[in-house]
Design a protein around this motif. Structure first.
Motif, PDB file in Angstrom:
ATOM      1  N   LYS A  14       0.484  -0.971   0.130  1.00  0.00           N
ATOM      2  CA  LYS A  14       0.402  -0.515   0.128  1.00  0.00           C
ATOM      3  C   LYS A  14       0.978   1.086   0.090  1.00  0.00           C
ATOM      4  O   LYS A  14       1.840   1.283   0.814  1.00  0.00           O
ATOM      5  CB  LYS A  14      -0.520   0.425   0.844  1.00  0.00           C
ATOM      6  CG  LYS A  14      -1.855  -1.360   1.071  1.00  0.00           C
ATOM      7  CD  LYS A  14      -2.599  -0.945   2.247  1.00  0.00           C
ATOM      8  CE  LYS A  14      -4.227  -1.541   1.997  1.00  0.00           C
ATOM      9  NZ  LYS A  14      -3.781  -3.398   2.289  1.00  0.00           N
ATOM     10  N   PHE A  15       0.471   1.833  -0.972  1.00  0.00           N
ATOM     11  CA  PHE A  15       0.969   3.553  -0.755  1.00  0.00           C
ATOM     12  C   PHE A  15       0.538   4.243  -0.001  1.00  0.00           C
ATOM     13  O   PHE A  15      -0.618   4.765   0.251  1.00  0.00           O
ATOM     14  CB  PHE A  15       1.600   3.987  -2.283  1.00  0.00           C
ATOM     15  CG  PHE A  15       1.404   4.967  -2.906  1.00  0.00           C
ATOM     16  CD1 PHE A  15       2.560   5.677  -2.010  1.00  0.00           C
ATOM     17  CD2 PHE A  15       1.106   5.588  -3.429  1.00  0.00           C
ATOM     18  CE1 PHE A  15       2.993   7.547  -2.344  1.00  0.00           C
ATOM     19  CE2 PHE A  15       1.042   7.440  -4.151  1.00  0.00           C
ATOM     20  CZ  PHE A  15       2.184   8.088  -3.789  1.00  0.00           C
ATOM     21  N   TYR A  16       1.045   5.024   0.763  1.00  0.00           N
ATOM     22  CA  TYR A  16       1.243   6.028   1.893  1.00  0.00           C
ATOM     23  C   TYR A  16       1.793   7.559   2.214  1.00  0.00           C
ATOM     24  O   TYR A  16       2.912   7.162   1.586  1.00  0.00           O
ATOM     25  CB  TYR A  16       1.364   6.005   3.200  1.00  0.00           C
ATOM     26  CG  TYR A  16       0.002   4.344   3.323  1.00  0.00           C
ATOM     27  CD1 TYR A  16      -0.738   4.547   3.978  1.00  0.00           C
ATOM     28  CD2 TYR A  16       0.930   2.683   3.902  1.00  0.00           C
ATOM     29  CE1 TYR A  16      -1.597   3.348   4.738  1.00  0.00           C
ATOM     30  CE2 TYR A  16       0.282   2.106   4.160  1.00  0.00           C
ATOM     31  CZ  TYR A  16      -1.542   2.214   4.628  1.00  0.00           C
ATOM     32  OH  TYR A  16      -1.518   0.854   4.984  1.00  0.00           O
ATOM     33  N   THR A  17       1.360   8.320   1.928  1.00  0.00           N
ATOM     34  CA  THR A  17       1.919  10.140   1.887  1.00  0.00           C
ATOM     35  C   THR A  17       2.310  10.241   2.436  1.00  0.00           C
ATOM     36  O   THR A  17       2.755  11.440   2.763  1.00  0.00           O
ATOM     37  CB  THR A  17       1.349  10.644   1.251  1.00  0.00           C
ATOM     38  OG1 THR A  17      -0.330  11.144   1.942  1.00  0.00           O
ATOM     39  CG2 THR A  17       0.821  10.554  -0.542  1.00  0.00           C
ATOM     40  N   CYS A  18       2.034  10.262   3.935  1.00  0.00           N
ATOM     41  CA  CYS A  18       2.600  10.527   5.595  1.00  0.00           C
ATOM     42  C   CYS A  18       2.454   9.496   6.835  1.00  0.00           C
ATOM     43  O   CYS A  18       1.819   7.939   6.640  1.00  0.00           O
ATOM     44  CB  CYS A  18       1.320  11.262   6.076  1.00  0.00           C
ATOM     45  SG  CYS A  18       1.791  12.384   7.211  1.00  0.00           S
ATOM     46  N   LEU A  19       3.479   9.299   7.385  1.00  0.00           N
ATOM     47  CA  LEU A  19       3.751   8.405   8.137  1.00  0.00           C
ATOM     48  C   LEU A  19       2.263   8.013   9.711  1.00  0.00           C
ATOM     49  O   LEU A  19       2.516   7.387   9.702  1.00  0.00           O
ATOM     50  CB  LEU A  19       5.342   8.987   9.114  1.00  0.00           C
ATOM     51  CG  LEU A  19       5.038   7.676  10.495  1.00  0.00           C
ATOM     52  CD1 LEU A  19       6.002   6.878  10.093  1.00  0.00           C
ATOM     53  CD2 LEU A  19       6.713   9.008  11.335  1.00  0.00           C
ATOM     54  N   PHE A  20       1.537   9.432   9.552  1.00  0.00           N
ATOM     55  CA  PHE A  20       1.036   9.286  10.751  1.00  0.00           C
ATOM     56  C   PHE A  20      -1.002   9.195   9.563  1.00  0.00           C
ATOM     57  O   PHE A  20      -2.078   9.797   9.541  1.00  0.00           O
ATOM     58  CB  PHE A  20       0.675  10.820  11.257  1.00  0.00           C
ATOM     59  CG  PHE A  20       1.435  11.174  11.628  1.00  0.00           C
ATOM     60  CD1 PHE A  20       2.063  10.436  13.617  1.00  0.00           C
ATOM     61  CD2 PHE A  20       2.661  11.430  11.013  1.00  0.00           C
ATOM     62  CE1 PHE A  20       3.571  10.744  13.836  1.00  0.00           C
ATOM     63  CE2 PHE A  20       4.220  12.332  11.682  1.00  0.00           C
ATOM     64  CZ  PHE A  20       4.056  11.514  13.562  1.00  0.00           C
ATOM     65  N   ASP A  60      -4.119   0.326  -3.041  1.00  0.00           N
ATOM     66  CA  ASP A  60      -3.527  -0.523  -2.648  1.00  0.00           C
ATOM     67  C   ASP A  60      -3.365  -1.061  -4.452  1.00  0.00           C
ATOM     68  O   ASP A  60      -3.692  -1.439  -4.893  1.00  0.00           O
ATOM     69  CB  ASP A  60      -4.160  -1.737  -2.607  1.00  0.00           C
ATOM     70  CG  ASP A  60      -4.496  -3.152  -2.567  1.00  0.00           C
ATOM     71  OD1 ASP A  60      -2.913  -3.350  -2.739  1.00  0.00           O
ATOM     72  OD2 ASP A  60      -4.964  -3.930  -2.027  1.00  0.00           O
ATOM     73  N   LEU A  61      -1.348  -0.438  -4.111  1.00  0.00           N
ATOM     74  CA  LEU A  61      -0.694  -1.404  -5.279  1.00  0.00           C
ATOM     75  C   LEU A  61      -0.058  -3.025  -5.700  1.00  0.00           C
ATOM     76  O   LEU A  61      -0.569  -2.757  -6.780  1.00  0.00           O
ATOM     77  CB  LEU A  61       0.507  -0.047  -5.450  1.00  0.00           C
ATOM     78  CG  LEU A  61       0.769   1.167  -5.185  1.00  0.00           C
ATOM     79  CD1 LEU A  61       1.717   1.780  -5.319  1.00  0.00           C
ATOM     80  CD2 LEU A  61       0.012   1.230  -6.882  1.00  0.00           C
ATOM     81  N   LYS A  62      -0.362  -3.148  -4.683  1.00  0.00           N
ATOM     82  CA  LYS A  62      -0.223  -4.488  -5.111  1.00  0.00           C
ATOM     83  C   LYS A  62      -1.599  -5.295  -5.553  1.00  0.00           C
ATOM     84  O   LYS A  62      -1.344  -6.239  -6.602  1.00  0.00           O
ATOM     85  CB  LYS A  62      -0.039  -5.330  -3.313  1.00  0.00           C
ATOM     86  CG  LYS A  62       0.307  -6.660  -3.206  1.00  0.00           C
ATOM     87  CD  LYS A  62       0.072  -7.296  -2.234  1.00  0.00           C
ATOM     88  CE  LYS A  62      -1.198  -7.319  -1.643  1.00  0.00           C
ATOM     89  NZ  LYS A  62      -1.297  -8.322  -0.297  1.00  0.00           N
ATOM     90  N   LYS A  63      -2.853  -4.644  -5.454  1.00  0.00           N
ATOM     91  CA  LYS A  63      -3.665  -5.230  -6.336  1.00  0.00           C
ATOM     92  C   LYS A  63      -3.712  -4.820  -7.828  1.00  0.00           C
ATOM     93  O   LYS A  63      -3.996  -5.755  -8.024  1.00  0.00           O
ATOM     94  CB  LYS A  63      -4.959  -4.825  -5.766  1.00  0.00           C
ATOM     95  CG  LYS A  63      -6.447  -5.076  -5.917  1.00  0.00           C
ATOM     96  CD  LYS A  63      -6.995  -4.578  -4.715  1.00  0.00           C
ATOM     97  CE  LYS A  63      -8.686  -4.719  -5.595  1.00  0.00           C
ATOM     98  NZ  LYS A  63     -10.368  -4.715  -5.084  1.00  0.00           N
ATOM     99  N   MET A  64      -3.180  -4.197  -8.105  1.00  0.00           N
ATOM    100  CA  MET A  64      -3.455  -4.099  -9.207  1.00  0.00           C
ATOM    101  C   MET A  64      -1.695  -4.362  -9.805  1.00  0.00           C
ATOM    102  O   MET A  64      -1.744  -5.031 -10.964  1.00  0.00           O
ATOM    103  CB  MET A  64      -2.534  -1.541  -9.221  1.00  0.00           C
ATOM    104  CG  MET A  64      -4.086  -0.611  -8.460  1.00  0.00           C
ATOM    105  SD  MET A  64      -2.924   1.187  -9.464  1.00  0.00           S
ATOM    106  CE  MET A  64      -3.154   0.903 -11.160  1.00  0.00           C
ATOM    107  N   LEU A  65      -0.598  -4.752  -9.634  1.00  0.00           N
ATOM    108  CA  LEU A  65      -0.542  -5.101 -10.061  1.00  0.00           C
ATOM    109  C   LEU A  65       0.014  -6.713  -9.661  1.00  0.00           C
ATOM    110  O   LEU A  65       0.078  -7.427 -11.550  1.00  0.00           O
ATOM    111  CB  LEU A  65       1.148  -5.276  -8.883  1.00  0.00           C
ATOM    112  CG  LEU A  65       1.900  -4.182  -7.986  1.00  0.00           C
ATOM    113  CD1 LEU A  65       3.129  -4.614  -7.042  1.00  0.00           C
ATOM    114  CD2 LEU A  65       3.106  -4.361  -9.745  1.00  0.00           C
ATOM    115  N   ARG A  66      -1.422  -7.637  -9.135  1.00  0.00           N
ATOM    116  CA  ARG A  66      -1.360  -8.617  -9.297  1.00  0.00           C
ATOM    117  C   ARG A  66      -3.275  -9.457  -9.801  1.00  0.00           C
ATOM    118  O   ARG A  66      -2.882  -9.658 -10.329  1.00  0.00           O
ATOM    119  CB  ARG A  66      -1.775  -9.644  -8.104  1.00  0.00           C
ATOM    120  CG  ARG A  66      -0.534  -9.701  -7.278  1.00  0.00           C
ATOM    121  CD  ARG A  66      -0.163  -9.639  -6.077  1.00  0.00           C
ATOM    122  NE  ARG A  66       1.430  -9.810  -5.078  1.00  0.00           N
ATOM    123  CZ  ARG A  66       1.478 -10.959  -3.838  1.00  0.00           C
ATOM    124  NH1 ARG A  66       0.318 -11.076  -2.879  1.00  0.00           N
ATOM    125  NH2 ARG A  66       2.688 -10.858  -3.379  1.00  0.00           N
TER     126      ARG A  66
END
Length: 338
Positions: free
Chosen positions: A275-281, A287-293
């Motif tokens: 999963k792609f997050y744009t902040c530590l908090f 969900d990039l993995k879903k797209m990949l798979r």
């Protein structure tokens, strides 16, 4: 796509990508994975839910094409991911990547340091919160003797790694270790970074009262050492750096609580399950993995990443209040990396 297009809503470019390779860790640090929550029966991600090295390499390549210059391998504890040196080899081949670092608690470093160096890794961030055995053992939650970590640090330094040591400082827990730690790493010529206790995740019992601010730490240090500030090396540099006047050793401060650096944050994060997050908090990720798979093309992945970054407005540390802390559920730091 032109690099300058990849800016968020606050005009922040994408430059740094943190890649979590596992949610598992062999420590139970009180500020990250307290053993009261992450007990022996805690269910971690199954292997097939983790991104493969090939998937990580593919995503890192796309991010590099969008402006990312620096990669950092995180966890959990990344050295618990089998054959992690093979991932370093892959990432080192990516055009546009200028720097790769790895964050570790140092426990397994003796076994992996040579392999990592041979794979092309040059930088390590090693977590250590005290030299005192009792304090360190309590904070790492496993009773691990800091002398063992120190031996591994010296070995890694001898191999030629550039090393920074990260110390999370908590009020009434380990602030008395600031001077001993500074003395020790000053002599070794290793940069020590003091990190304000942050409200990352939901389980570490954080409150403003438990924070030792940069100003408070600086007051302690300046009673013992003569130091002077060092200019930032690049846009987005997080640490506020100081140099000892009598040598070339440095210290730094990570001031997420008392002096937010949201305005220059250039960091993106990929969790170990893609999963792609744009902040530590952050609370949610894309969900990039879903797209990949599901067979997404590089063009489709690129379009999705650009869209997420260009919509980014995160500035949590600017907006942190007692109310936001109570009302916001955040992903755990062990899952996304520090």
């Amino acid at each position: 796509m032109p690099e300058e297009v990849i800016k968020d809503q606050l005009n922040r470019p994408i430059r740094d990508l943190r890649l979590s390779v596992t949610d598992r860790c062999n420590f139970r640090c009180t500020y990250c994975m307290p053993k009261e929550v992450f007990g022996d029966d805690y269910v971690f991600l199954p292997k097939n839910e983790l991104l493969t090295f090939e998937e990580i390499e593919r995503l890192a390549t796309i991010f590099a094409q969008l402006g990312v210059k620096k990669l950092r391998i995180t966890g959990g504890e990344p050295l618990m991911r089998s054959h992690i040196d093979q991932l370093i080899l892959k990432l080192n081949q990516i055009k546009g990547i200028e720097d790769i670092g790895l964050t570790t608690n140092g426990l397994l470093l003796k076994s992996y340091a040579s392999k990592l160096k041979s794979a092309g890794l040059n930088r390590l961030n090693i977590s250590l919160d005290a030299l005192d055995k009792k304090i360190s053992g309590l904070m790492n939650g496993r009773g691990i003797d800091p002398d063992y970590i120190l031996q591994n640090i010296v070995q890694a330094q001898a191999l030629g790694f550039q090393i920074k040591v990260n110390m999370v400082v908590q009020k009434n827990v380990n602030e008395q270790e600031i001077i001993p730690m500074a003395n020790y790493f000053k002599k070794l010529g290793i940069t020590l970074r003091f990190i304000e206790f942050m409200d990352a995740g939901n389980d570490n019992g954080w409150s403003f009262e438990k924070v030792v601010t940069k100003k408070e730490m600086l007051d302690i240090i300046e009673k013992e050492f003569e130091i002077e500030p060092v200019s930032k090396d690049y846009f987005g540099e997080v640490a506020k750096r100081y140099k000892y006047k009598d040598c070339n050793s440095e210290i730094g401060f990570i001031t997420s609580v008392s002096q937010s650096f949201c305005s220059t944050c250039t960091r993106a994060r990929i969790s170990s399950d893609g999963k792609f997050y744009t902040c530590l908090f952050a609370s949610d990720g894309f969900d990039l993995k879903k797209m990949l798979r599901l067979g997404a093309t590089d063009e489709e992945l690129t379009k999705a990443i650009v869209h997420v970054w260009e919509q980014r407005t995160d500035r949590y540390s600017d907006e942190r209040t007692e109310q936001t802390i109570k009302n916001r559920t955040k992903i755990n730091m062990s899952y996304i990396g520090g």
